[in-house]
Scaffold this active site. Sequence first.
Site, short mmCIF file in Angstrom:
data_model
loop_
_atom_site.label_atom_id
_atom_site.label_comp_id
_atom_site.label_asym_id
_atom_site.label_seq_id
_atom_site.Cartn_x
_atom_site.Cartn_y
_atom_site.Cartn_z
N SER A 189 0.81 -1.22 0.00
CA SER A 189 0.00 0.00 0.00
C SER A 189 0.85 1.27 0.00
O SER A 189 0.38 2.34 -0.39
CB SER A 189 -0.94 0.02 1.21
N ASP A 207 -3.07 6.23 11.53
CA ASP A 207 -2.18 5.83 10.45
C ASP A 207 -0.96 6.75 10.46
O ASP A 207 -1.02 7.90 10.02
CB ASP A 207 -2.90 5.90 9.10
N HIS A 216 1.48 5.58 6.31
CA HIS A 216 1.21 6.14 4.99
C HIS A 216 1.32 7.67 5.04
O HIS A 216 1.59 8.24 6.09
CB HIS A 216 -0.18 5.70 4.50
#
Length: 525
Positions: free
Chosen positions: A257, A499, A502
Site C-alpha cells: 500500500s 495511520d 502512509h
Amino acid sequence: MATIFFFSTQKNLYAISTFLLLTLFLVSLLYFSKQALEPNLSLYRDHYYSTLSVSLNTRSEDLLNIHVPVSQNLSRNSNGSVQDSRNSNGSVQKSRNSEGLIDHSRNSNGSVQDSRNSNDSVQNSRNSEGLIANSRNSNGSVGNLRNPKGFQEDDESSVLENISDFSASDVTEGVKWKVSCDLYTGSWVKDEENYPIYKAGSCPFVDEAYDCQRNGRKDSQYTHWRWKPNGCDIPRFNATDFLTRLRGKRLMLVGDSMNRNQFESLLCMLYEGLSNKSKMYEIHGYKITKGRGYYIFKFEDYNCTVEFVRSHFLVREGTRVNGQGNNNPTLSIDKIDKSANRWKRVDILIFNTGHWWTHGKTSRGKNYFKEGDYVYPKFDAVEAYKKSMSTWAKWIDKNVDAGKSVFYRGYSSAHFRGGDWDSGGSCNGETELIKSGAILDDYPVKMKIVQDVIHEMKFPVVLLNITKLTNFRKDGHPSVYGKNRTMDEGKKISTRRQDCSHWCLPGVPDAWNELIYANLVLRTR
C-alpha cells in the site's frame, strides 16, 4: 627620333591598357565569386549556439540555459539554387533531424509557422537527443505546466527566444553531476510559491485513506516542503516532459500500500499537467480503493500507461492446510510472486516491500515461511527477508531486458509514538518536521540488506533510497484523518487507530516521484 618617340608612346599605352584590363578582370572575378558564394553562406546565417556548462551547484532554474543548434532545413536543386523542402500543401513541416537541428516550418510566403492539429494545438515531439517541441494551445500559450520558474510563452517565431519552454530534460547532455552529490542526503526547504504541485482536493485519484484535507485536517504547512539534496538541485517536476519520455511505454509500480500511496501521487502530478484531462482514465473504469490490486491508467495523447500491481512481499503468498483442517497463510521465499508475468512486459518498474514484514505473523515466523514444499516451524524474519530479496533479484537479472529501467524504492519511515500501528501508536497533532535526534540517522537493517542484494545484481537497479528523507517527516501522515467524516460541532474524532505509516496527498510521496523524474532525466542518453 620621332619614330622612336612614337613606338615608345605606343608601348606605354599598351602597358597601361593591359594593367587596366587586368584590374577590371580581378574586380569582376571578386564580385562574381562573392555573389556565387552568398547562397552557401546563407545556410549558416540562422545557425546559432547558446551554450552553458551546467554543474550540480546551479539551481534548477539555471538549467534552462541550454545548447540548442538551430538551422534551416534547405535542399539544393540540380541547378544549384536553394529551396525549402515543402509538403503537398506548400508548407514545410517543423521537425528535428538526427543531429537535433530544427527544421523550421515555412509557408508559401516564407514566414515560419507551426504544424497544428485539428484543435489548433501543437503536439509535443521528441527527437533523438531528447529535446521537446513546444506544446501550445489555440491562444498561443504553452500547454505545458510547471517549468522551473513558472515561465510563460514567448514569441513562437524563434526557438532561441523561447528558451523558457524547455524543461530541465533538454539539457541532460550538458548537466555535469558531481560524484559527491547524493540525491537522498539533504534537507526539506519551505517553498510556498511552488508547492504543493497539485492542490489538496483537486485530484480525483486520491483514495479516502490519503485525502487528509478532505477528511478534516485543517493545517496545510506539510504540503509546502521541497526536498533539497546537499550540494545539488534536482530538476523541477515537469509532467509534460515526464509523459513525453514515457511515450509508447508502460510504467508500473509493484508493491504494498506504500507503493499505492506513491502511485496515486504520481497520477495526481501527471493529471495536473494535462490540458485535456479527459484523455487520462483507468481503462476498466475502476475507482482506486484499497480493495483492488491492479490498475491501468491510460494517457491517450502519449499512448502510454501508468499501472499498479499489488504485491505485499514480491514473493509468493499461499496457504496450507493445518492439522485441524484450517487454511493457514504461507510465504514461499524462494518463489517469485504470481503477478510477475505482468512485470515482464513493462518498460519502467518501481518496486517496494517492507511494511508487511513488521506485521505479526511475518515477524513471528511460526509455520509461515516456506522453501520448496517445506514449511519452517520457526524461521527468522530478517533472514526470510534476505532470501526473498535474493529471489526477486534473480528474477530481475533473468527476465528484465537491457534498456528497461528498474527502481527499488526504499523503506518509508513510520512515526508512531506510544505504540505501533496495532497497539495504540499515534502521530495526531504533529505539524513540525523533526530537526534533530537519533531518528534522523535511523537506517533499518532491511535497507542494508537491499543495498547488498542490489550491489550483487547484474541488472543496474536504481535504489531510490528515500528512508532518511522520510525520517524528518512526522508531520506528513494521515494520523486520524484517514477516514472521511461529516464533522458535527463538538463531535470528537476517534484517536483509537491512527495511520502513521502512509502519507497524506499532496505530500511526501510527491518528492519520491520528483526523484524518479530526476533519475529518468539523468539517465537520458
